[in-house]
Design an enzyme around this catalytic site. Structure first.
Site, PDB file in Angstrom:
ATOM      1  N   HIS A 150       0.819  -1.215   0.000  1.00 33.72           N
ATOM      2  CA  HIS A 150       0.000   0.000   0.000  1.00 33.72           C
ATOM      3  C   HIS A 150       0.854   1.267   0.000  1.00 33.72           C
ATOM      4  O   HIS A 150       0.322   2.372  -0.178  1.00 33.72           O
ATOM      5  CB  HIS A 150      -0.931  -0.007   1.224  1.00 33.72           C
ATOM      6  CG  HIS A 150      -2.244   0.678   0.985  1.00 33.72           C
ATOM      7  ND1 HIS A 150      -2.486   1.483  -0.104  1.00 33.72           N
ATOM      8  CD2 HIS A 150      -3.404   0.675   1.709  1.00 33.72           C
ATOM      9  CE1 HIS A 150      -3.722   1.942  -0.042  1.00 33.72           C
ATOM     10  NE2 HIS A 150      -4.304   1.465   1.043  1.00 33.72           N
ATOM     11  N   ASP A 197      -2.209   2.271  -4.485  1.00 36.22           N
ATOM     12  CA  ASP A 197      -3.422   2.720  -3.810  1.00 36.22           C
ATOM     13  C   ASP A 197      -4.533   1.691  -3.977  1.00 36.22           C
ATOM     14  O   ASP A 197      -4.473   0.817  -4.852  1.00 36.22           O
ATOM     15  CB  ASP A 197      -3.878   4.063  -4.384  1.00 36.22           C
ATOM     16  CG  ASP A 197      -2.896   5.188  -4.085  1.00 36.22           C
ATOM     17  OD1 ASP A 197      -2.234   5.120  -3.027  1.00 36.22           O
ATOM     18  OD2 ASP A 197      -2.779   6.118  -4.910  1.00 36.22           O
TER      19      ASP A 197
END
Length: 508
Positions: free
Chosen positions: A479, A483
């Site tokens: 992450h 995204d």
């Protein structure tokens, strides 16, 4: 002129290997690129070719020795330059005097040699004493294995530097020892050296593998011990019947049931009711400790998150069933599901390039190519061979590469180069029956796709309930650079391509 034969590069994280087999003896003629010896690491087997044509001179690293990268293995006298000094191997006593792993002190009747921890590798400073094969008072022959050490990368066997009697053990099983530390003391001398030849047969160490008087490959010995496998159950394919690691793997993969280990067959004392008495505590190997640490480091380093979706496999299965016979007839390989998933992932990675990128310090490195890692289960554990430039390959080329890499993985023949450089990974837990799971990232990669079991489920199709072959998909991603929108988009594109494979042809 003498040409040196040295240990080749073994891989990014591998610093040493064990000399498993010499195919040539000093004085024998060799051709350019003819195989001289075979090295074994904890992951792969490496063959060392001759760098020149000539005569094999001195063998510096004998079978069973642990050697580092670029270490000297042997010398070759080039054609027309061989001389008696170049082809004559040094006596064992001379080798024992030269090696820093052995020190000695003379007495009136014998000499006491200190058995030291050998060099463990450039980045390895300590090891754990795993097993002593000899007890104090046992007579040993020169080069007979005394004990086995374990590091976080490899297992190292320590041979006797000379014939004699093991007079003292300084480092016991389970002790942690530093490189160059003292392991034991060995008493040698004329009377002691003659003992192994005149001792009764009962005192002789057991011969390996069906009575053949040869040393098995160290990695094979370790694997047989771990799996409780009797060497008599393994057919050795090495020189003089020597058991190699591959032979052990083949024996373990045979469907025929193997006899239980001797320890399990021995009568056991009545088990007390107390739970503690029914438990078995086994110290983790250095290698297993390293695996555990690295997996945890992966979780601690990456901001790992998993997103899920499901795919209707109806169209892929129909297309595969329609063309599988013609495909195999033309290309000589079966049409499986991996080519569809690889193609679908390559297609999705073009749209979401951050899933095919990695973090390097404060930079993001985008890869304009796809080196696809395909996780494969083997008898010794999970490995991830890499199919390079998978994005430019056809269905047939991918299927051939997957089949070839899988076969080499099961046979333990993958090189380190074949398991490095991947940019994205596919893991198929469905072959083991997994319905859903969250795969762990393979650093420094930023994405891994988990495939699962295909299972018929009732689905609502155009307002009606139909039974469809469904598969859950899981994408674990970093992450920090991927995204949620990118991760979901990637997985949706994979789903769309699989539910309508024509999209792959149209690049949609």
């Amino acid at each position: 002129m003498s040409v040196e034969v040295r240990v080749p590069t073994l891989g990014e994280s591998v610093t040493e290997a064990t000399v498993a087999t010499w195919f040539k003896k000093p004085g024998e003629t060799v051709a350019v690129d003819e195989m001289l010896c075979e090295l074994e690491t904890d992951k792969v087997t490496v063959e060392v070719p001759s760098p020149a044509a000539g005569t094999l001179g001195e063998i510096v690293a004998a079978e069973g020795d642990t050697v580092g990268v670029d270490a000297l293995l042997a010398t070759i006298a080039e054609e027309g330059n061989a001389g008696p000094e170049e082809t004559k191997p040094r006596a064992h006593a001379e080798l024992a005097e030269d090696t820093p792993a052995v020190t000695g002190r003379a007495t009136d009747t014998a000499q006491t040699l200190d058995v030291m921890v050998p060099t463990l590798g450039e980045s390895v400073t300590e090891a754990t004493v795993a097993t002593w094969f000899k007890k104090v008072g046992d007579t040993v022959a020169a080069d007979e294995m005394l004990c086995e050490l374990e590091t976080d990368k490899v297992s190292v066997e320590v041979p006797a530097p000379a014939a004699g009697t093991l007079s003292a053990i300084v480092a016991n099983e389970g002790d942690t020892v530093a490189a160059g530390g003292k392991l034991a003391e060995l008493s040698t001398g004329d009377s002691v050296a003659a003992a192994p030849a005149t001792a009764p047969a009962a005192a002789e160490p057991p011969k390996p593998a069906g009575g053949k008087d040869v040393e098995n490959a160290p990695s094979a010995t370790k694997l047989m011990a771990e799996k409780g496998l009797d060497p008599a159950q393994v057919t050795g394919t090495g020189k003089d019947g020597r058991i190699m690691k591959e032979d052990v793997l083949n024996a373990l993969s045979r469907p025929a049931a193997q006899p239980a280990p001797a320890a399990a067959q021995a009568p056991r004392a009545p088990v007390p009711a107390d739970d503690a008495a029914r438990e078995e505590r086994v110290k983790m190997t250095k290698l297993r400790q390293t695996i555990a640490r690295r997996l945890k480091e992966s979780q601690n380093t990456a901001a790992m998150l998993t997103t899920y979706n499901e795919v209707d496999m109806t169209e892929v299965m129909a297309l595969r069933n329609e063309y599988k016979d013609l495909f195999e007839k033309k290309h000589g390989v079966r049409l499986g599901f991996m080519s569809f998933f690889t193609k679908a992932c390559c297609h999705a990675l073009k749209e979401v390039p951050e899933v095919n990128a990695e973090i390097d310090g404060t930079d993001v490195v985008y890869k304009n190519y796809v080196h696809m890692g395909i996780a494969a289960g083997t008898p010794q554990g999970l490995v991830v061979p890499v199919i390079r430039d998978a994005d430019s390959m056809s269905f047939a080329e991918i299927e051939k590469a997957v089949a070839e890499k899988g076969r080499r993985a099961r046979d333990g023949k993958l090189s380190m180069a074949e398991m490095q450089g991947g940019t994205f990974t596919i893991s198929n837990g469905g072959v083991y029956g997994s319905l859903m799971s969250s795969p762990i990232l393979n650093p420094p990669q930023s994405g891994i796709l988990g495939m699962h079991k295909i299972q018929d489920r009732p689905m609502a199709i155009n307002g009606k309930v139909e039974i469809r072959p469904m598969m859950y998909l899981a994408l674990s991603y970093d992450h920090r650079i991927v995204d949620g929108k990118g991760a979901v988009t990637f997985l949706v594109r994979v789903k769309e391509a699989l539910e309508d494979p024509r999209r792959l042809l149209m690049d949609l």
